[in-house]
Design a protein around this motif. Sequence first.
Motif, PDB file in Angstrom:
ATOM      1  N   LYS A   7      -7.704  -6.887  -0.587  1.00 53.96           N
ATOM      2  CA  LYS A   7      -6.247  -7.375   0.100  1.00 53.96           C
ATOM      3  C   LYS A   7      -5.832  -8.495  -0.995  1.00 53.96           C
ATOM      4  CE  LYS A   7      -8.096  -8.518   4.219  1.00 53.96           C
ATOM      5  NZ  LYS A   7      -8.275  -8.905   5.754  1.00 53.96           N
TER       6      LYS A   7
ATOM      7  N   TYR B 254       0.616  -1.184   0.015  1.00 52.57           N
ATOM      8  CA  TYR B 254       0.076   0.109   0.173  1.00 52.57           C
ATOM      9  C   TYR B 254       0.917   1.283   0.071  1.00 52.57           C
ATOM     10  CZ  TYR B 254      -3.760   3.201   1.501  1.00 52.57           C
ATOM     11  OH  TYR B 254      -4.593   4.161   1.695  1.00 52.57           O
TER      12      TYR B 254
ATOM     13  N   LEU C  47      -3.877  -6.558  -3.662  1.00 61.19           N
ATOM     14  CA  LEU C  47      -2.716  -5.801  -3.064  1.00 61.19           C
ATOM     15  C   LEU C  47      -1.482  -7.107  -3.043  1.00 61.19           C
ATOM     16  CD1 LEU C  47      -3.575  -3.498  -0.363  1.00 61.19           C
ATOM     17  CD2 LEU C  47      -2.241  -2.784  -2.179  1.00 61.19           C
TER      18      LEU C  47
ATOM     19  N   GLU D 185       2.310   1.681  -3.442  1.00 62.39           N
ATOM     20  CA  GLU D 185       1.709   2.266  -4.513  1.00 62.39           C
ATOM     21  C   GLU D 185       0.919   3.649  -4.467  1.00 62.39           C
ATOM     22  OE1 GLU D 185      -1.511  -0.761  -5.225  1.00 62.39           O
ATOM     23  OE2 GLU D 185      -0.187  -2.044  -5.595  1.00 62.39           O
ATOM     24  N   ASN D 186       1.035   4.100  -3.029  1.00 66.53           N
ATOM     25  CA  ASN D 186       0.392   5.413  -2.766  1.00 66.53           C
ATOM     26  C   ASN D 186       1.367   6.532  -2.224  1.00 66.53           C
ATOM     27  OD1 ASN D 186      -2.615   4.739  -3.050  1.00 66.53           O
ATOM     28  ND2 ASN D 186      -2.017   2.904  -1.959  1.00 66.53           N
TER      29      ASN D 186
ATOM     30  N   ASP E  90      -7.896   0.656   4.211  1.00 65.20           N
ATOM     31  CA  ASP E  90      -7.606   0.389   2.858  1.00 65.20           C
ATOM     32  C   ASP E  90      -6.642  -0.916   2.734  1.00 65.20           C
ATOM     33  OD1 ASP E  90      -8.895   2.359   2.024  1.00 65.20           O
ATOM     34  OD2 ASP E  90      -7.140   3.726   1.748  1.00 65.20           O
ATOM     35  N   THR E  91      -6.202  -1.274   4.216  1.00 69.81           N
ATOM     36  CA  THR E  91      -5.217  -2.702   4.212  1.00 69.81           C
ATOM     37  C   THR E  91      -5.877  -3.521   5.182  1.00 69.81           C
ATOM     38  OG1 THR E  91      -3.913  -1.538   5.987  1.00 69.81           O
ATOM     39  CG2 THR E  91      -3.208  -1.048   3.883  1.00 69.81           C
TER      40      THR E  91
ATOM     41  N   ILE F  99      -5.525   4.321   6.515  1.00 64.69           N
ATOM     42  CA  ILE F  99      -4.573   3.027   5.942  1.00 64.69           C
ATOM     43  C   ILE F  99      -4.871   1.844   6.528  1.00 64.69           C
ATOM     44  CG2 ILE F  99      -2.064   2.284   6.437  1.00 64.69           C
ATOM     45  CD1 ILE F  99      -1.090   5.105   6.511  1.00 64.69           C
TER      46      ILE F  99
END
Length: 796
Positions: free
Chosen positions: A751, A716, A754, A719-720, A742-743, A739
């Motif tokens: 997930k 994550y 990712l 990528e961000n 999103d994770t 965070i």
Amino acid sequence: MAGVACVEQILKRNPEFDITIFGDETHVNYNRIMLSLVLAGEKSADEIVLNDADWYRSNKIRARLGVKIAGIDRHARIVTDEQGESTPYDRLILATGSKAFIPPIPGVDKDNVHVFRTLDDTHALMAKARKGLKTVVIGGGLLGLEAARGLQVRGCDVTVIHLADSLMERQLDATGGDYLRRRIEGLGIRVMLPRQTAAIMGNGHVDGLRFATGEELKADLVVIAAGIKPNADLGRIAGIEVNRGIVVNDFMETSDPQIFAVGECTEHRGQTFGLVAPLFDQARVLAATITDNRGPVFSAAAPATRLKIMGIDIFSAGATDDKAEGVETVRYEDPALGAYKKLLIKDNRLIGMILVGDVEDEQTYLDWMRSGTDLAPLRRQLLFPPAASDQGLEVADMPDSETICGCNGVRKGDIIHSIHAHGITTMAELKEKTRASTSCGTCAGLCQKLLRAVAPDFQEETKTSLCACVPFSYERLREIVKGQKLKSVEEVLAIYGNRKGCEVCKPALSYMLDMLWCGDHDEDRSARFINDRVHANIQKDGTFSVVPRMRGGVTSPDELRRIADVADKYQIPMVKVTGSQRLDLLGVKKADLPAVWRDLGMPSGQAYAKGVRMVKTCVGTEFCRFGVQDSTNTGIELEARLENLFTPHKFKMGVVGCPRNCAEATVKDLGLIGQDGSWQIVVGGAAGKSVRKADLLVTVETRQEAIEASELFFQYYRENGNYLERSYDFVERLGIEKIRKDTVYAPDEEKRKLLERLHRSKALSHDAWLEGDRPVNPTQFVPIEAIEKAREPQLV
């Protein structure tokens, strides 16, 4: 610039003045500081205009462009131009600036010998520049270096010749000049010091230079940027007092009470001027004098010098003589970062400074110097002053008369007035209304702080573009690259940039491609930093540091023997235990790198990379009587899963087997903390210049859950995160709640995606030290001295 700045100030005080402006250039006034950006193709001529034709018309100013003054009759108060017309005046301002100094070198009149001073000079150089053109710039000051960079961006093969032992010797000491030289040579521009040009050779058209030493250098184009001298000819024609420049008093009056002068053509108390900041002060003083508001005086106090050369920040102020009696010098140097600080201290007071590459603390130092702060209690913090708890203190401590933007003469008071008068809430509006931060951009941080402190509805802005080469935000570029399946830096720059790129955007684009395509892209090695190109950490003497990987800090007798044998065989001067539980071989010659790696037979520890560095571990349950989780094997597994992957910035991890935290997991980018029956995963810790305790991401029960949560955050962030953004800044920017959402709290499908992208990247990654046997570039491991020697057929 100074003349029309004075007119702007006059109109603010009395808009009824009847004004005529003569200029021998055919252009309206423009920002000369930005000529190098026009030369480089980063700006058009229209983009550097300060006052367009509409401004002249709306203020009823008669602009006689391309018309040169030939005579001045002081008694009749009439000026005569070269067209024969006469124009009467009540008061006359001479703002004729300066002209390029051309040394008395035989051959300066040959074709393809140019100066770099005006927009017309710039257009002439643009017409000549082409790929591979052998170009020599005579002069290693600000103007010469800017010309060199602009021509290099256009494809020319550029060499800078300078008479002194170091570059920009008026602003920098020898060490600072050497740092600047190395950064410039790193951009591909050759620098020759010290060199005195004895003649410019060629039969009508330049074909080379001969130096005083007798050696010769081929050249198709020569640019002379050896300084300036005041353009005081009109002062002499008028019969007023002139020395080097037109002599003025504190009110900018000449020896004739009806004639005034401003700008680089002036001489005040024996001093002439080449930087723009004091000239804007002159303009304000003259505007007050000429509108019968006599009062402000010009003091010519030595200003602090803020410059940005080829993207390199430079700041100098105060004393520079470190040999003076009672003066102490405190220095900091980091050759890999190109950062140099030098502070001059006398009687525990700061009296001068030079900053190259890292100017973040310039305002703190200025405050110390101006206030005479007693530095005795601060000696341990001189080089890295602590951040102020009051974020508005820096701008609050400045008087309204303090110049914020030296390039455009914008003071703190001007900005505050504009914020209130125009309702400014964003940096874009501030730039439009005040011109602050529209030239070199060095003052952008201060402008942002002042805007945040003053504007009631301040709107924080994200960075609008990656850099001047690529006019798109990082987020927009990511969408473009992904949507159009662009897989090389060259391709992105060719379609959406200036085709060349720079040291800012190329590494960022290289990382973006690696992250988006999980390593399945066309790697452009020239887009990487030197450390990434040779897979070792460059040291101050030009040698390299080699750190083999020791997963979890665990090694073996066989590995230790190999390290000892390599150190003996290649006469490595130091082997040091690092803070990351590894061994560092320091002082390795560049040419020896492939053989050192081959003989070690160990993978790269990537101690040089914007990527995974290491996992630091304690001994955990295997030997420690306090351990409740197997930290050693967990750390080894985590490192094996993530090693050889790039990240926005360096990424350090730690795993501890109990809350005693012996491996400092709470100050790592990613940490696993073993507890009785569970693991805590913490993120965004820091133990550097600023210390930050990591935030708790999640608590899980098993080792595999802990590793999965770690991988989710890791990918994550990849990528961000913005390029060169550390994880702790990333966590603070996004917030730990987002965070988590999103994770670890994301839907299973998100997930899975990712982790899938992470595993695909990992599958395509490889140990960089394998390149020792098959270098990407034939000169990858050739010492710079050998490369330079190979280029020397040009020299006779």
